[in-house]
Design an enzyme around this catalytic site. Structure first.
Site, mmCIF file in Angstrom:
data_model
loop_
_atom_site.group_PDB
_atom_site.id
_atom_site.type_symbol
_atom_site.label_atom_id
_atom_site.label_comp_id
_atom_site.label_asym_id
_atom_site.label_seq_id
_atom_site.Cartn_x
_atom_site.Cartn_y
_atom_site.Cartn_z
ATOM 1 N N SER A 254 0.837 -1.196 0.000
ATOM 2 C CA SER A 254 0.000 0.000 0.000
ATOM 3 C C SER A 254 0.871 1.244 0.000
ATOM 4 O O SER A 254 2.065 1.179 0.298
ATOM 5 C CB SER A 254 -0.904 0.028 1.253
ATOM 6 O OG SER A 254 -1.758 -1.086 1.298
ATOM 7 N N SER A 292 -3.477 -3.834 -2.713
ATOM 8 C CA SER A 292 -2.837 -2.571 -2.371
ATOM 9 C C SER A 292 -3.852 -1.526 -1.936
ATOM 10 O O SER A 292 -4.899 -1.348 -2.559
ATOM 11 C CB SER A 292 -2.052 -2.045 -3.577
ATOM 12 O OG SER A 292 -1.140 -1.046 -3.204
ATOM 13 N N ASP A 294 -4.037 2.165 -1.885
ATOM 14 C CA ASP A 294 -3.387 3.360 -2.428
ATOM 15 C C ASP A 294 -4.365 4.523 -2.296
ATOM 16 O O ASP A 294 -5.265 4.709 -3.127
ATOM 17 C CB ASP A 294 -2.999 3.145 -3.886
ATOM 18 C CG ASP A 294 -2.097 1.922 -4.066
ATOM 19 O OD1 ASP A 294 -1.487 1.496 -3.073
ATOM 20 O OD2 ASP A 294 -2.018 1.404 -5.192
#
Length: 370
Positions: A254, A292, A294
């Site tokens: 991340s 992830s 983000d």
């Protein structure tokens, strides 16, 4: 108090962080003109503080605090956020969407410490009289440091949040294994906290854009530095060294990106800025896989005092016809902040003997010369 002693240690760590090499020291060229410190604190009013927790063989974590107008202000800032891939958390964003303002600091920590950091942030704002409303809705973001840190040991405590806040300053910002970034990994190198800034020319308004990242993302083959496929040139060994990890099969990391500017932007424009952080992330090779988180936040330190106005008030807004320079600055500063996090980070051994190597500086210099 306990956290006051911790704050003294943090101040020393921040000064030490100033002497670490940065990406430009390795001959890496970046677009755009940085501010004086090439850091998010180049933006007027912004302060950054850390608590870094490295204890025994298993504690490798911490807290990062970003205060848009500094410790002495409770004046909200216009803000917006954007989720490139939402396998992560950033609290307080519902009210940012609704009201257009962010009230108080931004905190970044590890995934399983979001709750304690949020509660401590509320306690601090109440004690300091910094709440804007009778209630507090702090912004706390996270990335997962469980490879190097005993994340289920819940080692981040309220006093660590207080220490990060009290140590916040406008000076140079430490990078690498500090604050919430202490145990983080990106592109399968040791990584963590990184920052950079860009200053627009006077004919474009002379505004500053600053970025701070907590980087914990990416597979090694994806990494590109200044357009060079550095990750492919320095692959993860197929047979790991003692404590080393095998090559990652898929993306499970991340990144949190915080963008600050002194340009007078309204929330809908700041959302456009937050979206451009994606392009800076992509310059380093990231593809934002399913695992992830983000998540990006942007705020403006302009238009102070407008949130508390008792009646109609005029606000300044940059024309959309002049905003493209800020888009470019965001992309450029995000790119450099991520590479700064990589370059500043140091090899770390943590929980269960896991060892993650820092990116080799001399090898990067050699690749940049080629």
């Amino acid at each position: 108090m306990k956290y006051a002693a911790l704050a003294l240690l943090l101040a020393g760590a921040t000064l030490a962080g100033q002497t670490k090499p940065r990406a430009r020291d390795l001959g890496i060229a970046f677009d755009g003109e940085p501010g004086p410190m090439n850091a998010i604190t180049d933006v007027r009013g912004v302060e950054v503080g850390f608590t870094t927790l490295i204890q025994g063989d298993a504690v490798r974590t911490g807290v990062t605090a970003i205060l848009p107008r500094g410790k002495d202000s409770n004046d909200p800032v216009f803000a917006a956020w954007f989720s490139q891939n939402g396998n992560g958390e950033m609290t307080g964003t519902t009210w940012i969407d609704e009201g257009g303002f962010m009230e108080g600091p931004v905190f970044i920590t590890n995934t399983h410490s979001v709750g304690v950091v949020r509660d401590a942030a509320v306690a601090w704002s109440v004690k300091q009289g910094k709440t804007f409303q009778p209630w507090s809705l702090p912004v706390v973001a996270e990335t997962w440091d469980g490879t190097l840190n005993d994340i289920n040991g819940f080692h981040v405590k309220p006093e660590h949040v207080f220490a990060a806040l009290e140590s916040a300053s406008r000076g140079p910002v430490a990078e690498g294994n500090v604050g919430g970034g202490t145990g983080m990994i990106c592109y399968e190198f040791k990584c963590g906290t990184g920052t950079a800034s860009r200053r627009l020319p006077q004919e474009a308004g002379g505004y500053t854009v600053g970025v701070l990242v907590q980087a914990n993302h990416g597979r090694r083959p994806e990494l590109r530095v200044g357009g060079v496929p550095v990750g492919k040139a320095i692959p993860v060994p197929a047979v790991p060294k003692p404590g080393g990890l095998p090559p990652a099969v898929e993306e499970q990391g991340s990144i949190i990106i915080v963008v600050a500017t002194d340009a007078p932007l309204l929330p809908h424009q700041l959302e456009r800025i937050a979206r451009r952080a994606t392009m800076g992330l992509a310059r380093t090779g990231a593809t934002s896989g399913n695992g992830s988180g983000d998540i990006f936040l942007a705020f403006s330190t302009a238009n102070d005092g407008v949130a508390a106005a008792p009646r109609e008030i005029h606000v300044n807004m940059l024309s959309n016809a002049r905003i493209s320079g800020l888009f470019s600055a965001t992309v450029e500063a995000t790119d450099e902040a991520i590479i700064n996090a990589l370059v500043a980070a140091e090899t770390m051994t943590g929980v269960e003997g896991h060892r993650v190597e820092a990116i080799p500086h001399e090898r990067v210099r050699e690749l940049m010369k080629r």
